[in-house]
Write a protein that holds these residues in place. Sequence first.
Motif, PDB file in Angstrom:
ATOM      1  N   UNK A 152     -11.699 -23.192 -16.693  1.00  0.00           N
ATOM      2  CA  UNK A 152     -13.016 -23.676 -17.106  1.00  0.00           C
ATOM      3  C   UNK A 152     -12.980 -24.112 -18.574  1.00  0.00           C
ATOM      4  N   UNK A 153     -12.299 -25.204 -18.877  1.00  0.00           N
ATOM      5  CA  UNK A 153     -12.213 -25.647 -20.277  1.00  0.00           C
ATOM      6  C   UNK A 153     -13.560 -26.091 -20.822  1.00  0.00           C
ATOM      7  N   UNK A 154     -13.647 -26.164 -22.126  1.00  0.00           N
ATOM      8  CA  UNK A 154     -14.870 -26.585 -22.793  1.00  0.00           C
ATOM      9  C   UNK A 154     -15.072 -25.802 -24.067  1.00  0.00           C
ATOM     10  N   UNK A 185     -16.499 -26.714 -32.265  1.00  0.00           N
ATOM     11  CA  UNK A 185     -15.205 -26.573 -32.931  1.00  0.00           C
ATOM     12  C   UNK A 185     -14.285 -27.721 -32.526  1.00  0.00           C
ATOM     13  N   UNK A 186     -13.281 -28.025 -33.354  1.00  0.00           N
ATOM     14  CA  UNK A 186     -12.320 -29.081 -32.982  1.00  0.00           C
ATOM     15  C   UNK A 186     -11.617 -28.824 -31.655  1.00  0.00           C
ATOM     16  N   UNK A 187     -11.428 -27.553 -31.286  1.00  0.00           N
ATOM     17  CA  UNK A 187     -10.719 -27.222 -30.043  1.00  0.00           C
ATOM     18  C   UNK A 187     -11.659 -27.099 -28.845  1.00  0.00           C
ATOM     19  N   UNK A 188     -12.947 -27.426 -29.036  1.00  0.00           N
ATOM     20  CA  UNK A 188     -13.905 -27.403 -27.932  1.00  0.00           C
ATOM     21  C   UNK A 188     -14.154 -28.824 -27.435  1.00  0.00           C
ATOM     22  N   UNK A 189     -14.798 -28.907 -26.261  1.00  0.00           N
ATOM     23  CA  UNK A 189     -15.086 -30.210 -25.682  1.00  0.00           C
ATOM     24  C   UNK A 189     -16.380 -30.117 -24.872  1.00  0.00           C
ATOM     25  N   UNK A 190     -17.476 -30.701 -25.356  1.00  0.00           N
ATOM     26  CA  UNK A 190     -18.758 -30.565 -24.667  1.00  0.00           C
ATOM     27  C   UNK A 190     -18.767 -31.117 -23.238  1.00  0.00           C
ATOM     28  N   UNK A 191     -18.062 -32.214 -23.010  1.00  0.00           N
ATOM     29  CA  UNK A 191     -18.036 -32.807 -21.668  1.00  0.00           C
ATOM     30  C   UNK A 191     -17.276 -31.904 -20.707  1.00  0.00           C
ATOM     31  N   UNK A 192     -16.134 -31.383 -21.147  1.00  0.00           N
ATOM     32  CA  UNK A 192     -15.401 -30.422 -20.318  1.00  0.00           C
ATOM     33  C   UNK A 192     -16.251 -29.196 -20.030  1.00  0.00           C
ATOM     34  N   UNK A 193     -16.992 -28.742 -21.046  1.00  0.00           N
ATOM     35  CA  UNK A 193     -17.874 -27.587 -20.893  1.00  0.00           C
ATOM     36  C   UNK A 193     -18.875 -27.841 -19.765  1.00  0.00           C
ATOM     37  N   UNK A 194     -19.495 -29.009 -19.780  1.00  0.00           N
ATOM     38  CA  UNK A 194     -20.468 -29.357 -18.746  1.00  0.00           C
ATOM     39  C   UNK A 194     -19.838 -29.323 -17.358  1.00  0.00           C
ATOM     40  N   UNK A 234     -27.277 -37.322 -20.066  1.00  0.00           N
ATOM     41  CA  UNK A 234     -28.101 -38.468 -19.671  1.00  0.00           C
ATOM     42  C   UNK A 234     -28.703 -39.162 -20.884  1.00  0.00           C
ATOM     43  N   UNK A 235     -29.015 -38.356 -21.904  1.00  0.00           N
ATOM     44  CA  UNK A 235     -29.617 -38.890 -23.133  1.00  0.00           C
ATOM     45  C   UNK A 235     -28.566 -39.339 -24.148  1.00  0.00           C
ATOM     46  N   UNK A 236     -27.307 -39.304 -23.739  1.00  0.00           N
ATOM     47  CA  UNK A 236     -26.193 -39.697 -24.607  1.00  0.00           C
ATOM     48  C   UNK A 236     -26.116 -38.829 -25.868  1.00  0.00           C
ATOM     49  N   UNK A 237     -26.483 -37.544 -25.729  1.00  0.00           N
ATOM     50  CA  UNK A 237     -26.459 -36.604 -26.854  1.00  0.00           C
ATOM     51  C   UNK A 237     -25.337 -35.577 -26.737  1.00  0.00           C
ATOM     52  N   UNK A 238     -24.546 -35.667 -25.665  1.00  0.00           N
ATOM     53  CA  UNK A 238     -23.519 -34.658 -25.444  1.00  0.00           C
ATOM     54  C   UNK A 238     -22.274 -34.982 -26.266  1.00  0.00           C
TER      55      UNK A 238
END
Length: 254
Positions: A152-154, A185-194, A234-238
């Motif tokens: 579960x990356x993110x 953080x640099x090692x995080x990823x919001x899209x992967x999190x979602x 959806x709001x292009x804020x991720x």
Amino acid sequence: MKDWFTIEEIDSNTFAISEYQHWEQTHCYLLNGETSSLLIDTGLGVANMKEIVASLTKNPIQVVTTHVHWDHIGGHRYFQNIAVHKEEESWLTEKFPVPLAGVKSNLLHKPCDFPVGFDSEQYEIFQGQPSRILADGDMIHLGSRLIKVIHTPGHSPGHLCFYEAETGYLFTGDLVYTGKLDAFYPTTNPVDFMHSIKKIKALHPQKIFPGHFELSPDPAIIEAIDQAFTELATQNKLKQGNGIFKYEQFSLHL
């Protein structure tokens, strides 16, 4: 030392081992099977986790790591059999991605009555060789208990959740909890999190057990987090740098 850890029985073979006195309020989990036991994370490392585990089982211990962050691997040094996802193996064997000074700053972020004998000046980040590399879909056998590994990356690239289908228990690490969920953080990823949230949502867990704060929040929080991420996308804020978005039980830091 005994007063540092709080032991809470989830069922007769499953225990939460928590560090409520620290601002992080970390949770580790011990799952006892017929032939072996599984320890999910080892906490801050400011007191001897092995002594607590030994009071709860005489089985051989396999340690699994939700993710290689300082507050989840602190007690790894007390154990021999350690498992981690391949994406974060080098964080254990080569170089932790955050300098020691930064880790100590987090450790001492708020006043805390640490265990007798603990010296923050001597605190070190665990480094060592894992005995097993975990991958998505791997199964961990504890005799009659069967635990599934879910990548579960993110929050981190090698973040893992652990799912027991028979009980419906999902151990979520830092993917889900009642608090600020970090994806900045640099090692995080919001899209992967979602996407990881959507992945665990499909499991429909009966109970969730996170890495911090409230011990067993309502599993409906997964739906709420999924909705929040989806709306932001959806709001292009991720995107990282967009700040903190607050919701009823949690917030998202991007």
